[in-house]
Write a protein that holds these residues in place. Structure first.
Motif, PDB file in Angstrom:
ATOM      1  N   GLU A   1       0.258  12.238  -0.496  1.00 42.35           N
ATOM      2  CA  GLU A   1       1.495  11.888   0.194  1.00 42.35           C
ATOM      3  C   GLU A   1       1.239  10.949   1.368  1.00 42.35           C
ATOM      4  N   ASN A   2       0.134  11.154   2.076  1.00 44.79           N
ATOM      5  CA  ASN A   2      -0.201  10.254   3.174  1.00 44.79           C
ATOM      6  C   ASN A   2      -0.336   8.818   2.681  1.00 44.79           C
ATOM      7  N   LEU A   3      -1.058   8.634   1.591  1.00 50.70           N
ATOM      8  CA  LEU A   3      -1.298   7.280   1.097  1.00 50.70           C
ATOM      9  C   LEU A   3      -0.033   6.663   0.501  1.00 50.70           C
TER      10      LEU A   3
ATOM     11  N   ARG B   1       6.152   3.191  -7.781  1.00 50.03           N
ATOM     12  CA  ARG B   1       5.111   3.212  -8.807  1.00 50.03           C
ATOM     13  C   ARG B   1       3.819   2.569  -8.302  1.00 50.03           C
ATOM     14  N   ALA B   2       3.959   1.427  -7.617  1.00 59.35           N
ATOM     15  CA  ALA B   2       2.771   0.739  -7.109  1.00 59.35           C
ATOM     16  C   ALA B   2       2.081   1.565  -6.022  1.00 59.35           C
ATOM     17  N   ALA B   3       2.866   2.205  -5.151  1.00 54.78           N
ATOM     18  CA  ALA B   3       2.294   3.033  -4.085  1.00 54.78           C
ATOM     19  C   ALA B   3       1.544   4.219  -4.681  1.00 54.78           C
ATOM     20  N   LYS B   4       2.106   4.831  -5.743  1.00 55.67           N
ATOM     21  CA  LYS B   4       1.451   5.973  -6.381  1.00 55.67           C
ATOM     22  C   LYS B   4       0.142   5.545  -7.041  1.00 55.67           C
TER      23      LYS B   4
ATOM     24  N   ASP C   1      -3.647   6.828  -5.965  1.00 53.27           N
ATOM     25  CA  ASP C   1      -4.558   7.473  -6.906  1.00 53.27           C
ATOM     26  C   ASP C   1      -5.903   6.744  -6.960  1.00 53.27           C
ATOM     27  N   GLU C   2      -5.833   5.418  -6.927  1.00 52.30           N
ATOM     28  CA  GLU C   2      -7.059   4.618  -6.971  1.00 52.30           C
ATOM     29  C   GLU C   2      -7.937   4.887  -5.756  1.00 52.30           C
ATOM     30  N   LEU C   3      -7.317   4.917  -4.578  1.00 53.18           N
ATOM     31  CA  LEU C   3      -8.086   5.113  -3.351  1.00 53.18           C
ATOM     32  C   LEU C   3      -8.605   6.544  -3.226  1.00 53.18           C
ATOM     33  N   LEU C   4      -7.832   7.514  -3.671  1.00 57.57           N
ATOM     34  CA  LEU C   4      -8.301   8.900  -3.641  1.00 57.57           C
ATOM     35  C   LEU C   4      -9.552   9.049  -4.490  1.00 57.57           C
TER      36      LEU C   4
ATOM     37  N   LEU D   1      -9.790   9.711   4.430  1.00 58.83           N
ATOM     38  CA  LEU D   1      -8.377   9.506   4.133  1.00 58.83           C
ATOM     39  C   LEU D   1      -7.795   8.420   5.031  1.00 58.83           C
ATOM     40  N   ASP D   2      -8.182   8.416   6.295  1.00 59.61           N
ATOM     41  CA  ASP D   2      -7.714   7.394   7.222  1.00 59.61           C
ATOM     42  C   ASP D   2      -8.173   6.005   6.779  1.00 59.61           C
ATOM     43  N   LEU D   3      -9.433   5.910   6.342  1.00 57.24           N
ATOM     44  CA  LEU D   3      -9.954   4.630   5.873  1.00 57.24           C
ATOM     45  C   LEU D   3      -9.204   4.172   4.621  1.00 57.24           C
ATOM     46  N   ALA D   4      -8.922   5.133   3.729  1.00 57.28           N
ATOM     47  CA  ALA D   4      -8.161   4.794   2.528  1.00 57.28           C
ATOM     48  C   ALA D   4      -6.779   4.269   2.901  1.00 57.28           C
ATOM     49  N   ALA D   5      -6.151   4.884   3.905  1.00 57.86           N
ATOM     50  CA  ALA D   5      -4.819   4.456   4.333  1.00 57.86           C
ATOM     51  C   ALA D   5      -4.840   3.019   4.851  1.00 57.86           C
TER      52      ALA D   5
END
Length: 349
Positions: free
Chosen positions: A96-98, A110-113, A117-120, A144-148
Motif C-alpha cells: 500500500e505504501n508503494l 494498474r501501473a502503480a500496482k 510488485d516489481e519493487l517489492l 521500503l523507503d528506498l523502493a518508494a
C-alpha cells in the motif's frame, strides 16, 4: 551549460554555525556525484537545500535547470529523494505504501500496482508485502523507503546515505538498481561514508568538511592524494617493530604509522607489487619474521584523515568527561562542537 545539479557559492547558516560555507557543485546529466564527508560536515544540509526542503542563505542552485528558490514546485516534480531516515506510513502495508506513492505521482492504478510488485520483489520485501510497515525491522523499513523513492524514474535523484543499515545482499541489490537508473540517463547525487560505494557508483567525488568542499576528483585521484598505495607489515615479534619501521621508512613516500598493540607498521609507497617484493626480500635478509604483509589502497579513513585531519566517523563527545583543568577549546574540539550543532539544527528542521 550548468549540469543537471548545479550550485554556486551555496551558504546555509543555523544561528552562528555555517553549515554550508560557499559550496560549489556541478553534476553533468546522467552521472553520479558521491558527496563524502564526516558526520556534521554539511552533506545532508546540501541535499535539503538542493531538494527545496531548506532555503539557502546565499548563493544559487539549479536542479534539472530549475531554480531551487524560485521554482521549488517544479524542482520537486523533477526529482526523487531518499533521506537518511525511512519515511513510510507505518499503518499501511508495504504494498500500500508503494501504490500510494505511485498514485501521488498520478500513475494509474494498474501501473502503480505493477511497479509496487516489481519493487517489492527487487528489494526482497515480497514475503512481507501485505504486512503493515510498523511490523517491519529497521532494515526492512529502509528498503521500503528506498523502493518508494524509485516508484517513478525522475531525471534527478538524491540519495542521502541510502545503504546505511542494509546488509551486504540488500546493499548489493540497491547498487544494481542505481546502476540501472544511471544507465537510463538519471543523474544522481549520493551522500555516503562508504568509499567502496563511491568506488563502484560515483563518476566523481566531492569531499565536504566544515561546510566547505575541500577536494574533488575521481576515487583514484583522491586516493592518490593520500599516498596512493600502502605497504602494511605485521611483525611476529614486537622487538622487531623499531627495525621494521626504519626499514619501511626507506621505502616509503610519507610518514610511517605504527600500531604497537597489533604489531602493524604502515607506510605510503609507490611502485606496487615490485616494491612489495623488495620489502619482503629485505625483511627476510634481516631475519625479521612477519605474520602478514600486503599492498593495499587507501581506505575511507585514510582519505579523510589526509584531507580533514580526522577519521570519517567523528565521536562528538570523545573529550567529554576528560579530566584536567578548563581552558580554551582546541580546534578539534570546536570542530566537533560545530558538527554537533549542525546535526542538532538539521534534526529540528
Amino acid at each position: 551549460m550548468p549540469g543537471a545539479i548545479y550550485a554556486e557559492g551555496l551558504v546555509k547558516t543555523f544561528g552562528d554555525v555555517r553549515a554550508l560555507d560557499g559550496v560549489d557543485l556541478d553534476v553533468p546529466e546522467g552521472t553520479v556525484l558521491g558527496l563524502l564527508g564526516p558526520n556534521g560536515a554539511g552533506k545532508t544540509t546540501a541535499v535539503r537545500v538542493l531538494t527545496t526542503l531548506l532555503q539557502p542563505d546565499g548563493g544559487r542552485a539549479t536542479v534539472a535547470g530549475l531554480d531551487v528558490v524560485r521554482q521549488p514546485d517544479d524542482v520537486r516534480r523533477a526529482i526523487g529523494l531518499s533521506g537518511q531516515f525511512a519515511a513510510v506510513d507505518e499503518y499501511l502495508t508495504g504494498r500500500e505504501n508503494l501504490r500510494m506513492v505511485g498514485q501521488l505521482y498520478q500513475m494509474n492504478g494498474r501501473a502503480a500496482k505493477a511497479r509496487a510488485d516489481e519493487l517489492l520483489e527487487r528489494f526482497n520485501l515480497a514475503d512481507a508485502a501485505d504486512r503493515t510497515a510498523k511490523t517491519y525491522s529497521g532494515g526492512m523499513r529502509r528498503r521500503l523507503d528506498l523502493a518508494a523513492a524509485l516508484v517513478v524514474s525522475p531525471p534527478v535523484m538524491f540519495m542521502d546515505e541510502p545503504t546505511t543499515g542494509l546488509d551486504p545482499r540488500n546493499r548489493q541489490a540497491l547498487w544494481e538498481v542505481i546502476e540501472e537508473l544511471v544507465a537510463g540517463g538519471t543523474t544522481l547525487l549520493l551522500t555516503t561514508q562508504y568509499l567502496e560505494e563511491a568506488d563502484r557508483l560515483a563518476h566523481d567525488i566531492c569531499v565536504i568538511d566544515h561546510g566547505k568542499a575541500i577536494a574533488r576528483g575521481t576515487s583514484d585521484q583522491l586516493k592518490a592524494q593520500t599516498g596512493g598505495e600502502r605497504v602494511e607489515v605485521v611483525v611476529h615479534d614486537p622487538e622487531h617493530l623499531a627495525t621494521t619501521t626504519e626499514l619501511l621508512r626507506g621505502f616509503g613516500k610519507g610518514e610511517v604509522s605504527v600500531e604497537n598493540h597489533t604489531r602493524k607498521v604502515t607506510v605510503p609507497v609507490s611502485g606496487g607489487a615490485k616494491l612489495l617484493a623488495e620489502v619482503i626480500r629485505e625483511l627476510d635478509t634481516r631475519g625479521i619474521e612477519i605474520d602478514d604483509i600486503g599492498l593495499r589502497r587507501p581506505t575511507l579513513d585514510d582519505v579523510f584523515i589526509s584531507l580533514t585531519g580526522h577519521a570519517a566517523e567523528v565521536e562528538e563527545d570523545a573529550e567529554a568527561g576528560q579530566g584536567g583543568p578548563p581552558g580554551p577549546a582546541s580546534g578539534a574540539t570546536k570542530a566537533r562542537a560545530q558538527k554537533a550543532r549542525v546535526r542538532h539544527e538539521e534534526a529540528a528542521q
